[in-house]
Structures are given as structure tokens and as C-alpha cells.
Write a protein that holds these residues in place. Structure first.
Motif, PDB file in Angstrom:
ATOM      1  N   UNK A   1      34.236  -1.137 105.797  1.00  0.00           N
ATOM      2  CA  UNK A   1      33.154  -1.187 104.793  1.00  0.00           C
ATOM      3  C   UNK A   1      33.325  -0.189 103.649  1.00  0.00           C
ATOM      4  N   UNK A   2      34.425   0.559 103.657  1.00  0.00           N
ATOM      5  CA  UNK A   2      34.629   1.535 102.584  1.00  0.00           C
ATOM      6  C   UNK A   2      35.282   0.838 101.384  1.00  0.00           C
ATOM      7  N   UNK A   3      34.981   1.322 100.190  1.00  0.00           N
ATOM      8  CA  UNK A   3      35.507   0.693  98.964  1.00  0.00           C
ATOM      9  C   UNK A   3      36.920   1.179  98.658  1.00  0.00           C
ATOM     10  N   UNK A   4      37.516   0.588  97.666  1.00  0.00           N
ATOM     11  CA  UNK A   4      38.777   1.089  97.125  1.00  0.00           C
ATOM     12  C   UNK A   4      38.548   2.521  96.636  1.00  0.00           C
ATOM     13  N   UNK A   5      39.508   3.396  96.909  1.00  0.00           N
ATOM     14  CA  UNK A   5      39.412   4.823  96.545  1.00  0.00           C
ATOM     15  C   UNK A   5      38.205   5.492  97.210  1.00  0.00           C
ATOM     16  N   UNK A   6      37.746   4.914  98.318  1.00  0.00           N
ATOM     17  CA  UNK A   6      36.574   5.456  99.014  1.00  0.00           C
ATOM     18  C   UNK A   6      36.933   6.632  99.905  1.00  0.00           C
TER      19      UNK A   6
ATOM     20  N   UNK B   1      47.050   1.021 109.590  1.00  0.00           N
ATOM     21  CA  UNK B   1      47.395   1.697 108.331  1.00  0.00           C
ATOM     22  C   UNK B   1      46.954   0.900 107.107  1.00  0.00           C
ATOM     23  N   UNK B   2      46.936  -0.438 107.267  1.00  0.00           N
ATOM     24  CA  UNK B   2      46.731  -1.316 106.105  1.00  0.00           C
ATOM     25  C   UNK B   2      45.523  -0.958 105.226  1.00  0.00           C
ATOM     26  N   UNK B   3      44.291  -0.853 105.806  1.00  0.00           N
ATOM     27  CA  UNK B   3      43.158  -0.573 104.898  1.00  0.00           C
ATOM     28  C   UNK B   3      43.265   0.789 104.213  1.00  0.00           C
ATOM     29  N   UNK B   4      43.902   1.742 104.899  1.00  0.00           N
ATOM     30  CA  UNK B   4      44.015   3.086 104.315  1.00  0.00           C
ATOM     31  C   UNK B   4      44.942   3.042 103.098  1.00  0.00           C
ATOM     32  N   UNK B   5      46.094   2.389 103.280  1.00  0.00           N
ATOM     33  CA  UNK B   5      47.066   2.306 102.185  1.00  0.00           C
ATOM     34  C   UNK B   5      46.548   1.405 101.063  1.00  0.00           C
ATOM     35  N   UNK B   6      46.090   0.216 101.478  1.00  0.00           N
ATOM     36  CA  UNK B   6      45.679  -0.790 100.488  1.00  0.00           C
ATOM     37  C   UNK B   6      44.543  -0.284  99.602  1.00  0.00           C
ATOM     38  N   UNK B   7      43.595   0.391 100.214  1.00  0.00           N
ATOM     39  CA  UNK B   7      42.421   0.839  99.445  1.00  0.00           C
ATOM     40  C   UNK B   7      42.543   2.302  98.997  1.00  0.00           C
ATOM     41  N   UNK B   8      43.625   2.957  99.341  1.00  0.00           N
ATOM     42  CA  UNK B   8      43.803   4.389  99.053  1.00  0.00           C
ATOM     43  C   UNK B   8      42.579   5.190  99.509  1.00  0.00           C
ATOM     44  N   UNK B   9      42.314   5.053 100.791  1.00  0.00           N
ATOM     45  CA  UNK B   9      41.138   5.707 101.381  1.00  0.00           C
ATOM     46  C   UNK B   9      41.470   7.144 101.777  1.00  0.00           C
ATOM     47  N   UNK B  10      40.515   8.041 101.593  1.00  0.00           N
ATOM     48  CA  UNK B  10      40.665   9.419 102.092  1.00  0.00           C
ATOM     49  C   UNK B  10      39.769   9.591 103.307  1.00  0.00           C
ATOM     50  N   UNK B  11      40.314  10.154 104.365  1.00  0.00           N
ATOM     51  CA  UNK B  11      39.531  10.437 105.571  1.00  0.00           C
ATOM     52  C   UNK B  11      39.380  11.949 105.668  1.00  0.00           C
ATOM     53  N   UNK B  12      38.120  12.394 105.705  1.00  0.00           N
ATOM     54  CA  UNK B  12      37.886  13.831 105.639  1.00  0.00           C
ATOM     55  C   UNK B  12      36.996  14.307 106.776  1.00  0.00           C
ATOM     56  N   UNK B  13      37.388  15.378 107.389  1.00  0.00           N
ATOM     57  CA  UNK B  13      36.554  15.990 108.419  1.00  0.00           C
ATOM     58  C   UNK B  13      35.513  16.886 107.775  1.00  0.00           C
ATOM     59  N   UNK B  14      34.371  17.023 108.454  1.00  0.00           N
ATOM     60  CA  UNK B  14      33.315  17.913 107.955  1.00  0.00           C
ATOM     61  C   UNK B  14      32.786  18.703 109.142  1.00  0.00           C
ATOM     62  N   UNK B  15      32.993  20.004 109.121  1.00  0.00           N
ATOM     63  CA  UNK B  15      32.598  20.815 110.277  1.00  0.00           C
ATOM     64  C   UNK B  15      31.712  21.984 109.847  1.00  0.00           C
ATOM     65  N   UNK B  16      30.522  22.028 110.394  1.00  0.00           N
ATOM     66  CA  UNK B  16      29.540  23.077 110.034  1.00  0.00           C
ATOM     67  C   UNK B  16      29.456  23.169 108.513  1.00  0.00           C
ATOM     68  N   UNK B  17      29.645  24.366 107.947  1.00  0.00           N
ATOM     69  CA  UNK B  17      29.457  24.465 106.513  1.00  0.00           C
ATOM     70  C   UNK B  17      30.236  25.624 105.912  1.00  0.00           C
ATOM     71  N   UNK B  18      30.685  25.407 104.658  1.00  0.00           N
ATOM     72  CA  UNK B  18      31.301  26.509 103.930  1.00  0.00           C
ATOM     73  C   UNK B  18      30.414  26.770 102.728  1.00  0.00           C
ATOM     74  N   UNK B  19      29.723  27.901 102.750  1.00  0.00           N
ATOM     75  CA  UNK B  19      28.927  28.335 101.598  1.00  0.00           C
ATOM     76  C   UNK B  19      27.808  27.385 101.202  1.00  0.00           C
TER      77      UNK B  19
END
Ligand SMILES: NC(=O)c1ccc[n+]([C@@H]2O[C@H](COP(=O)([O-])OP(=O)(O)OC[C@H]3O[C@@H](n4cnc5c(N)ncnc54)[C@H](O)[C@@H]3O)[C@@H](O)[C@H]2O)c1
Length: 194
Positions: free
Chosen positions: A104-109, A125-143
Motif C-alpha cells: 500500500x505504499x506509494x512510489x518513493x514512499x 525485492x520487487x516492490x522495494x526496487x520498483x517503487x524506490x521505497x525506503x524502510x526506516x526503523x523508529x526507536x524511542x526518540x532523538x531530541x
């Protein structure tokens, strides 16, 4: 918990006018929702509980979707004219919700992950490459504390039902017992230090 929301929104690089899908309307999903709305995004949130979805609506969600009764992918496609959501934030944190994020993520999502589940997910791998998706972790908080405290002091961020119970420090055992025995009644309980 608002700083957890602020971190997830920051990690997702949520910008004004973007579409954000939040999976899960628990307290963390609600805090992410509030921070994404302050950023000027349009937000869809999912859950399996009508009560939690109702509260998400009261907390500013543009669209609420019952993931057990409705086709979330179809709802996202209709909402975004087939584009997908610019940012998908997983506040359910199951292998299946992580996997679903790629559908459900968009292109460049951006997909933001908050979970501590050690079970592997199956993602091709396909949706990640095709849509240039970034997967990011989020842990607690920085500032994020100064930002959140300022928003609270300015009245831009309001609890509005998120804090359901308040206990004093000498009632701390009672507080833990209550939260453990009545999870359905508690969104967030706070201990007040006098
Ligand atoms: N990374 C971090 O810094 C951080 C910090 C705090 C919490 N967390 C994690 O965030 C997650 C959410 O925390 P919470 O306190 O809101 O938990 P919660 O259990 O109260 O909320 C999860 C919600 O997801 C819903 N849900 C379950 N399956 C679903 C599905 N398939 N689709 C949509 N909704 C579904 C549940 O009904 C529930 O309302 C937890 O996994 C927690 O460990 C991460």
C-alpha cells in the motif's frame, strides 16, 4: 508516547499534504496520528476495534478503516487515486502488517517500523526496487521532548481522552493492578508526582 509519535513522523519525513497510513489505533497509533496531523498530512488509520477507531476519528483521523471487516488495500487505492500512501507507519508491529505495508505504499514512499517482533517477515525485492521505497526503523526518540513539550504548552497538542486514568505516586501498585486487570478501559494511565 507523543515523542514516539514525533519520532515516527520525523523518520517518515512526513510533509504537509502527504498521505499517511497508520496501521493500529492503540495509544502509539493515536500519538503518531496527532503528530502527523500537526505536520499537515492527510491520515488514514486502521484497527480491529470499533471503539479504538471511533477514538481515532475524535483524535483527528481523516479516514478510519476496520481492518477485519474492510479491504484496507482497496480503501487506500480509492483514497489516493491508485497511488498508495506516501508514508505507511506500522503501529501494530506484526510480521503481516509489516509485509502489508509494501502493498500500500506509494512510489518513493517511506515505511516506518516500530516493532520489536523477532519473527522474520517475507518481503520480496520487487516492490522495494520498483517503487524506490525506503524502510526506516523508529526507536524511542532523538531530541523530540523539547518539540513535544512546546506543543503541549502551546495547547496545539491536547490529550482529549488519551489519558483515561490518573494515580498519585503512593497509589502506584493500585495503578499497575488496574492497568493489568482492565486493559480495555485504559488508553494511558499516568502517575502524578506531587
Ligand atoms: N519503536 C518504539 O520506540 C516503540 C515505542 C512504544 C511502542 N512501540 C510498539 O508500538 C506498538 C503499538 O503500541 P500500542 O501501545 O499502541 O499497542 P496496542 O496493542 O495498544 O495497539 C495495537 C493496536 O493494533 C490493533 N491491531 C491488531 N491487529 C491489527 C491489524 N491487522 N490491522 C490493524 N490494527 C490491528 C489492535 O486492535 C490494537 O488497537 C507495539 O508493538 C509496541 O511494542 C514501539
Amino acid at each position: 508516547p507523543y515523542t514516539i509519535g514525533a519520532q515516527a513522523v520525523w523518520r517518515g519525513e512526513v510533509e504537509e499534504g502527504e498521505t499517511v497510513l497508520i496501521q493500529g489505533a492503540g495509544p502509539i497509533g493515536i500519538c503518531i496520528l496527532k503528530m502527523a496531523k500537526l505536520q499537515g498530512a492527510s491520515v488514514m488509520i486502521t484497527d480491529l476495534s470499533d471503539e479504538r477507531l471511533e477514538f481515532a476519528k475524535e483524535s483527528g483521523a481523516d479516514i478510519t478503516v476496520h481492518a477485519g471487516k474492510e479491504d484496507v488495500q482497496k480503501r487506500v487505492e480509492e483514497w489516493t487515486n491508485g497511488e498508495g500512501a506516501n508514508v505507511v507507519i506500522d503501529a501494530v508491529c506484526l510480521p503481516m502488517t509489516f509485509e502489508f505495508s509494501f502493498d500500500v505504499v506509494s512510489t518513493a514512499g517511506r515505511i516506518v517500523v516500530l516493532g520489536f517482533d523477532e519473527r522474520p517477515s517475507s518481503v520480496s525485492q520487487l516492490p522495494i526496487t520498483k517503487k524506490e521505497v525506503s524502510v526506516k526503523g523508529s526507536r524511542l526518540q532523538t531530541d523530540q521532548f523539547p518539540k513535544v513539550v512546546k506543543l503541549l504548552n502551546e495547547g496545539k497538542l491536547r490529550h482529549e481522552g488519551l489519558v483515561t486514568h490518573t494515580f498519585s505516586l503512593d497509589e502506584i501498585q493500585e495503578a499497575f493492578n488496574f492497568v493489568e486487570n482492565h486493559p480495555e478501559q485504559v488508553r494511558k494511565a499516568i502517575i502524578v508526582f506531587n
